[in-house]
Design an enzyme around this catalytic site. Sequence first.
Site, PDB file in Angstrom:
ATOM      1  CG  LEU A   1      -9.478 -63.621  31.993  1.00 28.44           C
ATOM      2  CD1 LEU A   1     -10.012 -62.212  32.128  1.00 28.44           C
ATOM      3  CD2 LEU A   1      -9.873 -64.438  33.216  1.00 28.44           C
TER       4      LEU A   1
ATOM      5  CB  ALA B   1      10.885 -37.180  11.685  1.00 27.60           C
TER       6      ALA B   1
ATOM      7  CD  GLU C   1       7.363 -40.307  27.125  1.00 27.01           C
ATOM      8  OE1 GLU C   1       8.417 -40.224  27.785  1.00 27.01           O
ATOM      9  OE2 GLU C   1       6.274 -39.894  27.517  1.00 27.01           O
TER      10      GLU C   1
ATOM     11  CB  ILE D   1       1.087 -33.702  19.602  1.00 24.61           C
ATOM     12  CG1 ILE D   1       1.983 -33.627  18.359  1.00 24.61           C
ATOM     13  CG2 ILE D   1       1.623 -32.846  20.754  1.00 24.61           C
ATOM     14  CD1 ILE D   1       3.367 -34.282  18.509  1.00 24.61           C
TER      15      ILE D   1
END
Lengths: 390, 398, 263
Positions: B351, B138, B376, B165
């Site tokens: 670069l 989920a 988020e 987390i």
Amino acid sequence: MISFQPSPEERELRQLAREFAQSRLRPHARAAERAGRPPEALAQESRELGLGGVALPEGWGGAGLSQVAACLVEEELAWGDPGLAVALGLREAALAFVADLLGEAPAGGPWEGPGVLLWPQVPDDPLAGSGITWTTQLQAAPQGERLSGSIGAAPGAQEAAWFLIPAARGERVVLLRLEGTAPGVERRPLRRPLGLAAAGWAEVALDGVAVGPGAVVWEGTVRDPAWVRARERARLRVAAQLVGTARAALEYATQYAAQRQAFGQPIAQFQGISFMVAEMAMAVEAARNLVWYGAWRLDRGALPAGGAQALLHARGAALEVADRAVQVLGGHGYMADHPVEKWLRDARALGVAVWPETALEVEAASELGLAPGWVAGGAAGPGPVEGGAA
Amino acid sequence: MIDFELTETQRAVRDFLHWVAEHEIRPVALQADEEGDVPLELLRRLKELGVTLDTLPGGGASGGDGEAPEHQRNRLAVLAAEELAWGDAAVAISLPGAGLGGPPVQLMGTPEQKERFLGIFRDPEPRWGAYALTEPEAGSDVAAIRTTCRKEGDHWVLNGTKLFITNGARASWNVVFATIDPALGRAGHRVFVVERGTPGFTVGRIMEKMGLRASETAELIFDECRVPAENLLGGEERYRQGEGFRTAMQTFDGTRPMVAAMAVGIGRAAYEYTRDRLREELTLSRPIPRYGVIAERLSWMERELHAARLLVWQAASMADQRIPNSKEASMAKAYAGTVATRVCAAAVELLGAVGLRHDRWVEKWFRDIKVFDIFEGTGQVQRLVVARRLFEPYGLRV
Amino acid sequence: MHVVVCIKQILDPEIPPREFQVDPQTKRAVRGRASLVISPFDLNALEVAVQLKERAGGRVTVVSLGGEETPEALRRALAMGADEAVWIRDGALEATDASGTARCLAAAIAKLDEPDLVLFGRQAGDWDQGLVGPMVAEALGWPLVTNVFQTRGENSPLELLQQAEGGYRVVAATLPAAATITNHEANVARLPKVREIMLANRKPITQWSLGDLGLAADEVAPRVVVEALAVPVPEGHCTFIEGETAQEKAQNLARALRELKVI
């Protein structure tokens, strides 16, 4: 303090511009495109309302307000119709350029009647970033200077009574004012340009046009703050118009997607469509913020103001958003029944041919401290901008 | 009125944190990335200096009662976030404090809970809070969480796994989202504060990641974990219709602009580094074929970052002005995530091969930035939020 | 010639219908995302006033009773050509009705400097009651002409052109008088010039409370109580009228309409 909320006065101006755009520009858009000019009554009303000269100094017949206010208005007018917005604002755009050079009190001239600023820049410009190569040349001659060259396509050139044309005089740049009917000036109207047809396009050929002392409105160098300011303001004007064009396309496509049914539901329910619309909305918002930021800096006298970046961004965003709008409408988007195909053509025209500065990326890079050192005359143009956080 | 001027306070905060980023954080950033850990001395020092990225409760028009009509919190927060992430984003999200766990406690906690859980951050030793919502099955589909909770006497018993987390292992407590019945969807969600040492709560793996390697990303395991009833956030009366879910989402309302600001900070780091290297290494005294490309690419990077920054400022200023900003906050995150990722990729390209070297920084920023389009709320979820706002006036729920 | 125009702000009637909501508790429309606009017929009234001023000389005062956003409307009126603005503002007026509004406006007009003519939109774009104009005229004791779209002349008696079936009536009104204004191609509200918008911001807005008008809160308490307010839910029924021939179908249709009491 960081705020994105227009002041009450700015809101009123924007509201006025929106009502004018909705009630006067939208209904006349296609007819003006076919005719290649705005209806005279509309041009008259626009002049009386003064929406084209919001930031023009009062001495020049404008309202003397901020460039932020002007950008709010320009966005609404272009939202109404990009072609009419450009057409109705040509004279004030030219006056704004010379006002930045000459100051509050008008000089030079006469300035009555329709006029337009021509920008004859060579597309592949070896001097970009520290000078400009023009497609017109000023030549000294026994009887006085003469101007020759051509501009392949210029909006407003068809109807103009006078032209403003920059030219190089040695290491310096001069701004000349020529009568539209001067000997040596030849105009060939262009019918059916890709977009913005209402602006009255023409090809302009100059064949040894006499340049008397009265014709020189201003002389200076490309590093003069006045010159930088005038160019920044011109860029921000077009950038705001591009934002308005993009927003018109976004709103139309959003409404269409909400109503059009396919496979049993409004097409907005399909993420391929809704995500596309979301990205269009983000592009418009981002473009507008860059315009406001540049206008805000210009109003505070900070140079360069970020106009190059704002215009570069808006050119890309408007094209992308208008293109996606046609895509959302599918086959219907391709037809002249709907305005989105016109707005796509207008967006392309605005980005390429109105204020047609080329190699703006090089200008912007110079502002970031990466100027091409190999150009004759050496070091960079305007110089670095402050780091991003203002 | 439309204004982009920084106030003195804003300038001072930005300048101070930039100094901290440059002088305290950058010197240890590469090594921290290699070792996968932020030195504790640095975190102590930063706490001493008062550097914090404590997230703010809720965004938009919902503020506390009795507050002034307009405040500065969100604008300051995004200015701070950009500078700290410019320093090192992994360090920024490892800063001591309640972190993402703060907003739920602020939004839903009883006064007693707020004191009990937030009071610990007054301790001079670094402490952390964390936010545990995501599970292996989920991510975007928050309604589908499977960690269950059941009431047993004066305890709740939790069973399930949480994944990805941040600071989950070192945290003194985790805000954990569980469900009384998966079939109820959002209506079944309950929010708990699970303290370290709670029986049945263990830390599983610490994940190895592409970027933000110095930051701790943990797997949390709840096996008949017994949580005291006083740790149900807000107490039982709180859980009317979808309150738990709403809280989860409201947390992100406040943090979205900050996360977007961090993306801008990383992008800016990559852009500035590349610009400065190119300026040094290319004399530009003779025409070089690649110059046009360099000019085009660098100017594109700068303006896209600035456009993203302005969207962040817009969302933050609206939150401070109590104007609903859900659309703008999602725009900011989606735009910044997309644009900063492209900027970092372009930096490596400009670069050339040396852009892959660890000591040339841009490869690290390329690895760090990618997650900003993901956590988020993925860029796709953000686009969905924007689309919903755009089609709402037409009576459509997309 | 001193013309007074009373204007009111309403929720933008152009918002999509599904965005229009009412709160069943407070029995009012919900503001939501809608912006406030000047009630359409009030704009026509302003136009008529400004045209009269341009023809006959004098000045225009615009008056409005309302909340925080009233100055925006007043500034627009000033930009269109009004010279002065009066904002009646008092917390007690939040809940008032047409009679309370009329009482306030009449008191305000009585305080102004010798008004000759007061104009109102014929009805507000939200409640469409058309009561305030007549009530104010009654309170002032002035003659009232309704459904006027244009004026003629420069002095008393002033000619007021009144909309009528099949044409219009010219009514000569002895001043001071009141009129309610309806829309017509002769009175389409002008767009203010940019310059006028800027100048309008320098014109003063006078603020009056109930106290300034010599009124007490109970004098403007509503006398009409809204029992219920709801958005009607459209229902659709479809009945196919049968019949072998067109004539038969027509007869069946007539019968059905009769039963529905439509005819």
